[in-house]
Design an enzyme around this catalytic site. Structure first.
Site, short mmCIF file in Angstrom:
data_model
loop_
_atom_site.label_atom_id
_atom_site.label_comp_id
_atom_site.label_asym_id
_atom_site.label_seq_id
_atom_site.Cartn_x
_atom_site.Cartn_y
_atom_site.Cartn_z
N HIS A 147 -132.81 11.26 -36.22
CA HIS A 147 -132.41 11.49 -37.62
C HIS A 147 -132.93 12.60 -38.04
O HIS A 147 -132.50 13.18 -39.08
CB HIS A 147 -132.50 10.01 -38.26
CG HIS A 147 -133.95 10.00 -38.74
ND1 HIS A 147 -134.52 8.69 -38.40
CD2 HIS A 147 -134.51 10.52 -39.67
CE1 HIS A 147 -135.95 8.85 -38.79
NE2 HIS A 147 -135.76 9.68 -39.77
N ASP A 177 -132.51 5.92 -31.85
CA ASP A 177 -133.21 6.99 -32.78
C ASP A 177 -134.23 7.82 -32.16
O ASP A 177 -135.37 8.00 -32.79
CB ASP A 177 -133.80 6.19 -34.14
CG ASP A 177 -133.90 7.20 -35.37
OD1 ASP A 177 -133.38 8.25 -35.32
OD2 ASP A 177 -134.72 6.94 -36.00
N SER A 284 -141.55 10.83 -40.09
CA SER A 284 -140.37 10.40 -38.91
C SER A 284 -140.62 11.39 -37.77
O SER A 284 -140.74 12.78 -38.17
CB SER A 284 -139.21 10.56 -39.79
OG SER A 284 -139.00 9.77 -40.61
#
Length: 343
Positions: A147, A177, A284
């Protein structure tokens, strides 16, 4: 010790000495007018035995020194072997580890692993977002979240040294992911060691390194709060809330609740490590690290509640609810990512 004799002449002994008689050759010490006779025959023997003692002592000292020296060599060997062996318990990738002297400290982990953590800037038609990544090869392979780079038209990577590179997408796996990107023209980079997430236990101390809010190389610490948490995320940037590209706040679901917006209709669920180490937007794709300096997870989801102040939509910061993809999931997927699979 060198010993000398100083024979006294007749009458040199004071009257308070005890003229004890010792039989020798029919003569009594102290009873003859001519003074003391020559030393008895056993005296040279005593001197000879005393003369040998330093040699015996030297032999004993040499033996002790040899034993101590051997022990020292063994200890040094153990320390050296311990240092050399701290390169990771398993894995496809080996790299920077914590030095023996700093092992088990947050400062030691940060010093060892920070050079292998990068900031990723992804530009798309929706805007620009910031994430993090982990360098796993010297020529610039970097693992991050899917992402972070999903929908990106250009990817720029900044090393801990401040040097920047342009990167290309090698492979992605939206279901997990995960994504693999590669720097253009990179060489000699510091790399991280991928550990073994199957050995992680609740309560283990961990360190997180990433670029929250664009603050490159930020270090936080905490513990593993739980294992095998079911985390649901959007497979791409098509969430109905418009979250995704350009916001750094990727929506996810956990425990029947949605955080950071709506995940949309296209979602995927994976088992995650839960940690209370402070994670914020921009973390992230960064690293969750054990105290041996091994990567045990890729930080992927964190709850940052919206600030109530002025309704600006800014985030209020970490509340100790973060999730990471176990590194064993990454290691099992690495060959597929390297093969260039993009879905």
């Amino acid at each position: 010790m060198h010993m000398t004799e100083s024979p006294r002449p007749s009458g040199a002994y004071t009257t308070d000495q005890d003229p004890t008689s010792y039989p020798y050759d029919g003569t009594t010490y102290g009873s003859t007018a001519g003074g003391y006779p020559p030393p008895p025959p056993y005296a040279p023997g005593r001197r000879e035995r005393r003369a040998k003692r330093p040699a015996v002592l030297l032999t004993a000292v040499a033996l002790v020194a040899a034993l101590v020296g051997g022990g020292t060599a063994t200890l040094v060997g153990q320390l050296n072997s311990g240092s050399d062996g701290a390169t990771g318990s398993s894995g496809a990738v080996r790299g920077t580890t914590v030095s023996q002297s700093s092992k088990g400290t947050v400062a030691g982990v940060a010093e060892a692993v920070s050079p292998a953590i990068v900031e990723i800037g992804a530009a798309s038609s929706a805007g620009r977002s910031t994430g993090s990544g982990v360098v796993i090869t010297e020529d610039g392979e970097i693992v991050t979240n899917n992402h972070v780079i999903s929908g990106a038209q250009q990817i720029e990577v900044t090393l801990s040294t401040g040097k920047t590179y342009t990167a290309d997408v090698v492979g992605t796996d939206p279901d997990k992911d995960l994504a693999l990107i590669k720097l253009r023209g990179a060489s000699g980079l510091k790399t991280a060691t991928l550990g073994d997430s199957s050995q992680v236990k609740v309560g283990d101390q961990v360190v997180a390194i990433g670029s929250p809010e664009g603050l490159t190389g930020t270090v936080t610490s905490g513990i593993i709060s739980a294992l095998d948490r079911d985390v649901t995320i959007a497979r791409d940037d098509s969430g109905s809330s418009g979250q995704g590209r350009g916001t750094d706040r990727w929506p996810f679901e956990f425990g029947g609740q949605q955080f950071n917006g709506d995940t949309g209709e296209r979602t995927t669920t994976y088992k995650a490590l839960q940690t209370d180490a402070s994670l914020n937007p921009g973390n992230s794709g960064g690293a969750l690290i054990n105290m041996d300096g091994e990567i045990i997870g890729i930080n992927s989801a964190m709850y940052s509640p919206s600030s109530s102040a002025s309704g600006s939509g800014s985030t209020a910061g970490s509340v100790g609810l973060g999730f990471a993809i176990p590194v064993d999931t990454l290691k099992a997927d690495l060959d597929t990512l390297r093969a260039g699979n993009t879905s």
